[in-house]
Design an enzyme around this catalytic site. Sequence first.
Site, PDB file in Angstrom:
ATOM      1  N   SER A  50      42.491  48.358  45.437  1.00 52.41           N
ATOM      2  CA  SER A  50      42.368  47.133  46.235  1.00 52.41           C
ATOM      3  C   SER A  50      42.822  47.433  47.661  1.00 52.41           C
ATOM      4  CB  SER A  50      43.252  46.041  45.638  1.00 52.41           C
ATOM      5  OG  SER A  50      44.624  46.386  45.809  1.00 52.41           O
ATOM      6  N   ASP A  83      38.056  47.939  45.497  1.00 55.70           N
ATOM      7  CA  ASP A  83      38.067  46.662  44.780  1.00 55.70           C
ATOM      8  C   ASP A  83      38.247  45.517  45.801  1.00 55.70           C
ATOM      9  OD1 ASP A  83      38.129  44.961  42.562  1.00 55.70           O
ATOM     10  OD2 ASP A  83      40.282  45.223  42.231  1.00 55.70           O
ATOM     11  N   HIS A  84      37.462  44.455  45.647  1.00 56.66           N
ATOM     12  CA  HIS A  84      37.580  43.256  46.499  1.00 56.66           C
ATOM     13  C   HIS A  84      37.658  43.535  47.999  1.00 56.66           C
ATOM     14  CE1 HIS A  84      37.850  40.306  43.269  1.00 56.66           C
ATOM     15  NE2 HIS A  84      38.616  41.178  42.626  1.00 56.66           N
ATOM     16  N   ASP A 105      33.378  41.518  48.537  1.00 54.99           N
ATOM     17  CA  ASP A 105      33.621  40.215  47.913  1.00 54.99           C
ATOM     18  C   ASP A 105      33.443  39.109  48.939  1.00 54.99           C
ATOM     19  OD1 ASP A 105      34.339  37.979  46.571  1.00 54.99           O
ATOM     20  OD2 ASP A 105      36.333  38.670  45.965  1.00 54.99           O
ATOM     21  N   HIS A 186      42.483  36.545  37.869  1.00 55.50           N
ATOM     22  CA  HIS A 186      43.342  37.729  37.930  1.00 55.50           C
ATOM     23  C   HIS A 186      44.734  37.406  37.388  1.00 55.50           C
ATOM     24  CE1 HIS A 186      40.628  39.099  41.438  1.00 55.50           C
ATOM     25  NE2 HIS A 186      40.346  39.833  40.388  1.00 55.50           N
ATOM     26  N   GLY A 221      39.013  40.126  36.207  1.00 61.16           N
ATOM     27  CA  GLY A 221      40.053  39.397  35.473  1.00 61.16           C
ATOM     28  C   GLY A 221      39.944  39.619  33.978  1.00 61.16           C
ATOM     29  N   SER A 222      39.669  40.874  33.576  1.00 61.94           N
ATOM     30  CA  SER A 222      39.360  41.117  32.169  1.00 61.94           C
ATOM     31  C   SER A 222      40.472  41.782  31.371  1.00 61.94           C
ATOM     32  CB  SER A 222      38.074  41.935  32.055  1.00 61.94           C
ATOM     33  OG  SER A 222      36.994  41.122  32.452  1.00 61.94           O
ATOM     34  N   ASN A 263      36.836  45.060  34.785  1.00 67.53           N
ATOM     35  CA  ASN A 263      38.013  45.299  35.607  1.00 67.53           C
ATOM     36  C   ASN A 263      39.316  44.983  34.868  1.00 67.53           C
ATOM     37  OD1 ASN A 263      36.155  45.782  37.599  1.00 67.53           O
ATOM     38  ND2 ASN A 263      37.091  44.409  39.092  1.00 67.53           N
TER      39      ASN A 263
HETATM   40  O1  13P Z   1      39.720  41.900  38.232  1.00 71.64           O
HETATM   41  C1  13P Z   1      40.628  42.703  38.386  1.00 71.64           C
HETATM   42  C2  13P Z   1      40.638  43.605  39.556  1.00 71.64           C
HETATM   43  O2  13P Z   1      39.604  43.330  40.449  1.00 71.64           O
HETATM   44  C3  13P Z   1      41.784  42.858  37.419  1.00 71.64           C
HETATM   45  O3  13P Z   1      41.887  41.789  36.513  1.00 71.64           O
HETATM   46  P1  13P Z   1      43.185  41.604  35.594  1.00 71.64           P
HETATM   47  O4  13P Z   1      44.241  40.941  36.430  1.00 71.64           O
HETATM   48  O5  13P Z   1      42.749  40.716  34.473  1.00 71.64           O
HETATM   49  O6  13P Z   1      43.604  42.937  35.105  1.00 71.64           O
HETATM   50  O1  G3H Z   2      42.066  42.099  42.524  1.00 73.81           O
HETATM   51  C1  G3H Z   2      43.017  42.181  41.769  1.00 73.81           C
HETATM   52  C2  G3H Z   2      43.591  43.457  41.338  1.00 73.81           C
HETATM   53  O2  G3H Z   2      44.372  43.237  40.196  1.00 73.81           O
HETATM   54  C3  G3H Z   2      44.364  44.134  42.447  1.00 73.81           C
HETATM   55  O3  G3H Z   2      45.514  43.430  42.752  1.00 73.81           O
HETATM   56  P1  G3H Z   2      46.294  43.680  44.144  1.00 73.81           P
HETATM   57  O4  G3H Z   2      45.501  43.005  45.215  1.00 73.81           O
HETATM   58  O5  G3H Z   2      47.636  43.051  43.891  1.00 73.81           O
HETATM   59  O6  G3H Z   2      46.378  45.170  44.369  1.00 73.81           O
HETATM   60 ZN    ZN Z   3      38.968  41.330  40.586  1.00 73.39          ZN
HETATM   61 ZN    ZN Z   4      36.441  37.473  44.259  1.00 72.54          ZN
END
Ligand code: 13P
Ligand code: G3H
Ligand code: ZN
Ligand code: ZN
Length: 342
Positions: A50, A83-84, A105, A186, A221-222, A263
């Site tokens: 991230s 990520d994101h 995103d 998440h 969010g899995s 994820n």
């Molecule tokens: O979606 C996620 C990261 O982008 C992680 O999701 P979790 O918080 O469910 O592990």
């Molecule tokens: O997007 C969610 C992931 O769990 C990453 O979390 P973070 O932004 O705290 O690194």
């Molecule tokens: Zn996510």
């Molecule tokens: Zn999003």
Amino acid sequence: MPLVTMRQLLDEASKGGYGVGAFNVNNLEQVQAIMMAASETNSPVIIQASSGARKYANDRFLYHLMLAATEVYPDIPVALHQDHGNGPATCKSAIDLGFTSVMMDGSLEEDGKTPADFEYNVRVTREVVEMAHEVGVTVEGELGTLGGIEDGHGSGEVSLTDPDQAVEFVERTGVDALAVAIGTSHGAYKFTKEPDREVLAMNIIEEINQKLPNTHLVMHGSSSVPKELVDIINEYGGEIRPTWGVPVHEIQEGIKHGVRKINVDTDLRLAATGAIRKAFNEDPGAFDPRFYLKPAREAMKEVVKARMEAFGQAGHAGDYEPLTLEEMAERYKKEGHQLTTG
Ligand SMILES: O=C(CO)COP(=O)(O)O
Ligand SMILES: O=C[C@H](O)COP(=O)(O)O
Ligand SMILES: [Zn+2]
Ligand SMILES: [Zn+2]
């Protein structure tokens, strides 16, 4: 083997009918845990960072940890994914650094909080697709906002992905993979009881998959938030309230309907925290970081292995030769943004 693109990894998953876990990393032990799990189960894998992770570790450290991973485990295909990404600039910096995949995103504005409108999302995602495909890098977009139907997570507005809008979004942006909002969020507190079809809208996945058979679907969010892991934390002085995550059997149902990337971050955090609390409880006098990081790494590895087996990616590491970024760029140039999924 060099880092592979996420597109190739997901195309292969589609051919094989399995899903691939995308695990978040912030440090050495997480990278090691995931790679050990991949090696022990012979799995291709996606490792993602991230923006917060890139800031925490300094992204050059993360990038070089990933290169080390490919050197130590030459037989494991690994995609390195942003990520994101909260805007084209973040995605560009990831591409420049050497990531083989990025998520734009645009479901949220640049602050990463405010739900964005559809036209904004199309515009920024399209911009990232143009820049990424030019150099062979994969792009994931997101439509709809994460957050529970149950708790009105985030802004309080719930916006699950609309299947018809998903078709328009994919056509106008050319994304390789699409994150869908189906009621997950998440973190550890997703549901207050085992989720049923009222709060976890798996039917949306089936509908989108019928309309977009060539688009790889992504479940965010899995984490499953296993009770055993929460119990260890609480047994050793932690305070995690009763909570439910996404059951693995629901994810497996999604995989039957086009979900290719899953994820998972929270489950590794829970595993590490429980192991560290337990270690300190057993020897309060210990102060060598290896004393508590080693069991933390082991606990994360076990969770990742279990997910790799459950998602079906186990055993598939040796199925294919990696395409280079140049070869992928060539494919996009010839076939257009929407490649067919083998
Ligand atoms: O979606 C996620 C990261 O982008 C992680 O999701 P979790 O918080 O469910 O592990
Ligand atoms: O997007 C969610 C992931 O769990 C990453 O979390 P973070 O932004 O705290 O690194
Ligand atoms: Zn996510
Ligand atoms: Zn999003």
